[in-house]
Enzyme design. Structure first.
Site, PDB file in Angstrom:
ATOM      1  N   SER A   1     -11.252  14.734 -35.704  1.00 50.63           N
ATOM      2  CA  SER A   1     -10.583  15.116 -37.212  1.00 50.63           C
ATOM      3  C   SER A   1     -10.029  16.430 -37.035  1.00 50.63           C
ATOM      4  O   SER A   1      -9.364  16.662 -38.088  1.00 50.63           O
ATOM      5  CB  SER A   1     -11.911  15.180 -38.226  1.00 50.63           C
TER       6      SER A   1
ATOM      7  N   LYS B   1      -6.502  16.464 -38.446  1.00 47.43           N
ATOM      8  CA  LYS B   1      -6.017  16.600 -39.828  1.00 47.43           C
ATOM      9  C   LYS B   1      -5.484  17.767 -40.353  1.00 47.43           C
ATOM     10  O   LYS B   1      -4.644  17.783 -41.359  1.00 47.43           O
ATOM     11  CB  LYS B   1      -7.359  16.434 -40.614  1.00 47.43           C
TER      12      LYS B   1
ATOM     13  N   SER C   1     -13.683  16.387 -45.063  1.00 44.98           N
ATOM     14  CA  SER C   1     -12.924  15.601 -43.850  1.00 44.98           C
ATOM     15  C   SER C   1     -12.689  14.246 -44.186  1.00 44.98           C
ATOM     16  O   SER C   1     -12.923  13.249 -43.373  1.00 44.98           O
ATOM     17  CB  SER C   1     -13.900  15.690 -42.607  1.00 44.98           C
TER      18      SER C   1
END
Length: 389
Positions: free
Chosen positions: A52, A55, A116
Site C-alpha cells: 500500500s 498509494k 488505506s
C-alpha cells in the site's frame, strides 16, 4: 583542476563518523530532507513489492488533478465520483464502498490516506485514467513516475494490490514522499489525521495505521503497507525543530516490528546528527587566480546559504576543499559560477556547494596581455625544445 584546502576555522569542525543504523528491514532508505543528506541506504534501489505504500503515487497524481481543476481535466474536492463494480470488488483495506455510492473526492483522499482504501484508489484511478480503467491509470502512473525521476518504479494498479511487475524502490518511495511534502503542503496535514469514519461505516476500520502518530516525536506521515510478499513497511516522516527526516522501510515480519523499527530510526536520525550552518550566501571562501584580467584574482563566495548535517560526537575532522579549473580567464562577471566547495564528513556523502565570483573582472589592457604572452612563452622555453615547438 586546482584544489585548495580551506583552513578557515568556521569551515572545519570536528566530529565522529556516525555509526550506521543496523536495521532489521530487508530494504531501507533514510534522508534528512532539510540538508538532502542520505543517512541510510540498504538495498535502496532494488525494485520491490511496495504494497500500500505505492498509494502515495496515486495520491500525488490526485493532488495534481485537484490543482488543475475540473475544467482542465482534473478534479474538484467536492466533486462526487461513482463507484464501479471493479472498484467495489477489492478486498483488503477498504472504505466498504458499493456501486450505489457517489463519493466526494475529499472523502476518497481521506479514505486512501487514513483507511488505506483499495476501493477508493480504484475510484480515483478510473476517474483520471485516459481510457477509464485502472490499468490505464497504472500506465499513466508509470510514465509520471519516470518524469519525476523514479526510475525503479512500475505500476500494475493504483493501490499496491499484489500483481506481477508492480514494483518500487525504497529510494523512489522516499522521493515521492518528499514531493508530496514540498509540492502539496496544503494537503500534507491529511497524513497526520488519526481517524476517519466514512458515512458511519465499518468502525473497526477507522484508525490510521501509522504507528508513530501521537508518540510525540514529530511524526506526521505518511503511509504503511503490508502484503505477504512485501512484509510490513512504512514510508514515514517526522519533523523536530527545523529538521525533517523521511524514511522508508520494508520487509519487517510484523506490525510490532515495524513500529519498533520506525521509532528507532527516527530517534537515531535526530539524536546522532545535528544541522550546522556553514555560511550564508555571499560569504567569501577563497580567491581564484585570474589571467588576462584587470586584476590578478577574484573572490569565490557561496552562491547560497549552506548548512550541513554532521555527527554529534567529537572525533575526526570535517574537511573543506575548494576546487576550480584555473587560472580563470577574464572577462568574468559577478555571480558567474567558478568553482565548488567540497566538504567531506567521515562516512557521510560529500557536500558540493557552488562558488561564484564575488566581483566582475574586466579584460586587461595591451600591456597586461603582452606580459601574459611573454610569461607563457618563457614557461614553454623553460620546459625544453619539445614544448617550445
Amino acid at each position: 583542476m586546482i584544489r585548495m584546502l580551506v583552513a578557515t576555522v568556521a569551515l572545519i569542525l570536528t566530529a565522529l563518523p556516525g555509526h550506521a543504523f543496523e536495521t532489521r528491514a530487508t530494504a531501507a532508505y533514510v534522508i534528512d530532507q532539510t540538508t538532502g543528506t542520505v543517512l541510510l541506504a540498504k538495498n535502496a534501489d532494488d525494485p520491490l513489492p511496495p504494497a500500500s505504500m505505492s498509494k502515495l503515487m496515486t495520491l500525488y497524481m490526485a493532488f495534481e488533478a485537484v490543482e488543475r481543476g475540473k475544467s482542465n481535466g482534473g478534479l474538484d474536492l467536492t466533486e462526487e465520483l461513482p463507484v464501479s463494480q471493479h472498484a467495489m470488488s477489492y478486498g483488503g483495506s477498504t472504505m466498504f464502498l458499493d456501486t450505489t455510492d457517489r463519493v466526494k473526492v475529499e472523502d476518497l483522499l481521506r479514505g486512501i490516506i487514513v483507511l488505506s482504501g483499495n476501493d477508493a484508489c480504484a475510484v480515483i484511478a478510473e476517474a483520471l485514467s485516459p481510457d477509464g480503467t485502472e490499468a490505464g491509470f497504472a500506465r499513466l502512473m508509470t510514465r509520471r513516475a519516470q518524469q519525476l525521476g523514479m526510475t525503479n518504479s512500475t505500476f500494475a494498479n493504483s493501490n499496491g494490490w499484489p500483481a506481477a511487475g508492480h514494483r518500487m524502490s525504497m529510494r523512489d518511495l522516499g522521493l515521492i514522499a518528499m514531493r508530496l511534502i514540498t509540492d502539496y503542503p496544503q494537503y500534507y496535514p491529511l497524513f497526520s489525521q488519526r481517524e476517519f469514519l466514512f458515512d458511519g461505516r465499518a468502525p473497526q476500520n477507522k484508525a490510521n495505521r501509522n504507528p508513530l502518530l501521537g508518540l510525540g516525536i514529530g511524526a506526521d506521515g505518511l503511509k504503511t503497507g503490508h502484503t505477504q510478499e512485501a512484509g510490513y513497511g512504512l514510508v514515514g516522516s517526522a519533523k523536530q525543530g527545523d529538521r525533517r527526516v523521511i524514511f522508508v522501510i520494508s520487509g519487517l515480519e510484523s506490525a510490532a516490528a515495524r513500529a519498533q523499527e520506525s521509532e528507532a530510526i527516527v530517534n537515531w536520525a535526530f539524536r546522532q546528527f545535528a544541522q550546522r550552518e556553514m555560511g550564508s550566501a555571499g560569504t567569501q571562501i577563497a580567491d581564484a587566480t585570474v589571467v588576462l584580467g584587470a586584476q590578478k584574482a577574484v573572490g569565490m563566495e557561496l552562491a547560497q546559504d549552506l548548512s550541513v548535517l554532521i555527527p554529534v560526537s567529537g572525533g575526526s575532522e570535517i574537511n573543506a576543499e575548494v576546487v576550480y579549473t584555473g587560472p580563470l580567464r577574464a572577462p568574468i562577471l559577478k555571480g558567474d559560477m567558478i568553482g565548488e566547495l567540497v566538504l567531506t564528513r567521515g562516512d557521510l556523502p560529500e557536500v558540493r556547494a557552488p562558488l561564484v565570483a564575488s566581483d566582475s573582472v574586466a579584460p586587461g589592457g595591451f600591456f597586461i596581455k603582452l606580459q601574459a604572452a611573454a610569461l607563457h612563452l618563457l614557461d614553454r622555453l623553460n620546459a625544453g625544445p619539445e614544448a617550445a615547438s
